[in-house]
Design an enzyme around this catalytic site. Structure first.
Site, PDB file in Angstrom:
ATOM      1  N   THR A  71      43.307  38.120  44.442  1.00  0.00           N
ATOM      2  CA  THR A  71      42.486  39.019  45.258  1.00  0.00           C
ATOM      3  C   THR A  71      43.200  40.296  45.687  1.00  0.00           C
ATOM      4  OG1 THR A  71      41.062  37.243  46.077  1.00  0.00           O
ATOM      5  CG2 THR A  71      41.244  39.213  47.452  1.00  0.00           C
ATOM      6  N   ARG A 107      42.853  41.388  53.700  1.00  0.00           N
ATOM      7  CA  ARG A 107      43.498  42.100  52.595  1.00  0.00           C
ATOM      8  C   ARG A 107      42.494  42.900  51.776  1.00  0.00           C
ATOM      9  NH1 ARG A 107      43.658  36.579  51.614  1.00  0.00           N
ATOM     10  NH2 ARG A 107      42.734  35.794  49.664  1.00  0.00           N
ATOM     11  N   ASP A 145      37.381  41.604  41.661  1.00  0.00           N
ATOM     12  CA  ASP A 145      38.844  41.603  41.738  1.00  0.00           C
ATOM     13  C   ASP A 145      39.475  40.627  40.763  1.00  0.00           C
ATOM     14  OD1 ASP A 145      37.837  39.433  43.102  1.00  0.00           O
ATOM     15  OD2 ASP A 145      39.270  39.528  44.734  1.00  0.00           O
TER      16      ASP A 145
END
Length: 548
Positions: free
Chosen positions: A72, A156, A349
């Site tokens: 990710t 994140r 991602d």
């Protein structure tokens, strides 16, 4: 006279082109989305959502990640920086820091505090990212005018896309809080409208958790997936079987209260709802002079995919619901910003592998790998040959970190040790390839998987020996249920790349693989700004004109 007319014409074209610069760029990353979901669920999507983007924009049918590992944090960073881990410095979600001698989390930064709640969820920053993002470049090009904002359930995924210069990034603080929070890296206080929204939104969150998660359509209509109730799927705490309906009111307390929403389709819904509020309250796309940037990551698809796998009823239901939410979001953009005033790109991602048990049950290869057993194998080897148990410092993310102090004390040659470990690794069950850091530094590989390992290898941060597993082999921590990603195989690298909005050409592009790192320079060109400082310069030209 002709010369003057030519100059006037050129100036007119320049002005016309300048007017096409989008007032708002919206980047959407769907966490853990395989490209084939667009094909599997196409008929169920109807003319809305994903199919609307495909029909009215540019679709790349062969978009891939060009490095290992497909995780990710790495994926989001690579999309927005236009480069790979070897350059941007984000090599995983968590990794062993050979300088600090401990495992670290990519955005942890205890120099900052949580803004928006009393938890520690906001002690984050992008300081480990060394490359600039598209959002950074936009801010710099406009003398830090215009707004740049990131949002995701995962910290994140909100922080890394908008880089160091963002006005703010928001992520979801679940538990008993149920709030969108940020870090003091960005601001000391939430905007008043966000604080008010957090308060009012609690009613909506409670509403989602007040009823069971049932399928959007009748179960018998979900023909693009497997049946319900498989031993290899994960379950929530207090849940006996992985079956619909998932009793959210009963499960809430034992599964993190508001954090439970992360592993339901409603996590995507609350993210897009908040994104709409950001656009409205921050007046994104409304400035007459400067462009704005909004990075949205939809995290719930990843939580659900890990637990149930890509063949599950839960995944199909999640994408049908996301399709509706996405369609609603596009309509909102058209109304609030204007069809021709924004550009939207959508990608993922990383993708994901089928659950190995599911494959094995159908006589296809698959299996589970023990990192602990491998560690013991290497320890046995180094003790037998060198009478040392300290040569192996860490094994994580399919990388072996060596103890240089111990190597020095035993007067060993590090390259010799690396090559000896490679011999052990390559003869170990389920390991496909192994390569040393020194080899990656000296040799330019052009074929996968070694070329992918090379793009993911960071000379400063990565380990001394890297290895890959054979296809459909995953960590043994998933043996009781669920699946994961991280490899360079097509099931993890093949993702959607869609462009939509003002001045975006219509069409499907079918040609050799395009790299995910081509998105950033393409968006930079649309914005007429300098591409990120480590970005690929390879633009996806079909976005600007139809592929002929």
């Amino acid at each position: 006279m002709k010369k003057i007319m030519s100059i006037v014409l050129l100036c007119s074209l320049f002005v016309a082109n300048a007017q096409k610069k989008p007032k708002l760029v919206v980047g959407i990353v769907v966490d853990q989305m395989r490209y084939d979901y667009l094909l599997r669920f196409k008929d169920k999507f109807g003319s809305k959502g994903f199919n609307k983007l495909i029909a009215d924009g540019t679709t790349y049918e062969n978009g891939h990640y060009n490095y290992i590992p497909t995780y990710t944090a790495v994926g989001h960073t690579s999309v927005y920086t236009g480069t790979t881990p070897k350059n941007h410095g984000i090599i995983s979600n968590n990794w062993y820091d050979k300088f600090e001698k401990k495992s670290i989390y990519v955005v942890d930064d205890h120099n900052y505090k949580t803004v928006g709640s009393t938890s520690k969820e906001g002690e984050k920053s992008p300081y480990r990212l060394i490359a600039s993002t598209i959002a950074d470049q936009l801010k710099v090009s406009q003398d830090f005018k215009g707004k740049s904002i990131g949002i995701a359930i995962k910290d994140r995924s909100a922080i890394l896309p908008v880089g160091h210069t963002a006005d703010v990034a928001y992520w979801f603080d679940g538990g008993k809080n149920g709030k969108w929070v940020t870090s003091s890296f960005y601001t000391d206080k939430l905007p008043n409208w966000v604080s008010l929204y957090n308060t009012e939104n609690k009613l909506k969150l409670d509403e989602y958790l007040a009823s069971p998660w049932v399928t959007k359509e009748k179960l018998e209509e979900y023909t693009e997936c497997t049946t319900d109730n498989h031993y290899f799927e994960g379950t929530f705490k207090e849940e006996d079987k992985p079956v619909f309906p998932h009793n959210l009111p009963h499960l809430k307390e034992k599964n993190g209260n508001y954090s439970l929403l992360k592993t339901t389709p409603f996590g995507n819904s609350i993210t897009l709802d908040f994104a709409k509020q950001i656009i409205k309250n921050e007046k994104l796309g409304k400035d007459k002079t400067y462009s704005d940037f909004l990075a949205v990551s939809l995290s719930s698809t990843d939580y659900i995919g890990h637990k149930y796998g890509p063949a599950s009823l839960e995944i199909q239901d999640t994408y049908l619901r996301l399709n509706d939410d996405l369609d609603d979001f596009i309509d909102f953009l058209n109304r609030k910003v204007g069809n021709d005033n924004y550009v939207l790109f959508l990608t993922a991602d990383h993708a994901v592998v089928q659950i190995p048990h599911y494959l094995i049950d159908h006589k296809a290869p698959g299996g589970y790998f023990s990192n602990k057993k491998l560690y013991q194998k290497l320890m046995d080897f180094t003790f037998k040959k060198y009478k040392s148990t300290k040569l192996i410092e860490n094994i994580s993310n399919n990388q072996v970190f060596l103890n240089r102090k111990e190597i020095s004390s035993l007067s060993l040659d590090i390259e010799t040790l690396e090559n000896e470990l490679i011999e052990v690794l390559i003869n170990y069950k389920d390991i496909h390839k192994a390569v040393s850091a020194h080899t990656l530094q000296r040799t330019e590989f052009t074929k996968a998987p070694l070329s992918l390992l090379q793009e993911g290898y960071n000379q400063k941060l990565s380990g001394d020996v890297l290895f890959t597993l054979e296809p459909t082999i995953i960590g043994e921590n998933y043996v009781k249920g669920g699946t994961t990603h991280g490899t360079g195989y097509n099931y993890d690298t093949h993702v959607p790349i869609l462009f939509y909005g003002g001045n975006i050409a219509k069409g499907k592009v079918v040609r050799k693989s395009v790299n995910i790192t081509q998105i950033a320079p393409t968006v930079s060109n649309l914005l007429r700004i300098q591409e990120p400082n480590m970005s690929s310069l390879d633009i996806l030209t079909e976005v600007f004109a139809k592929d002929e």
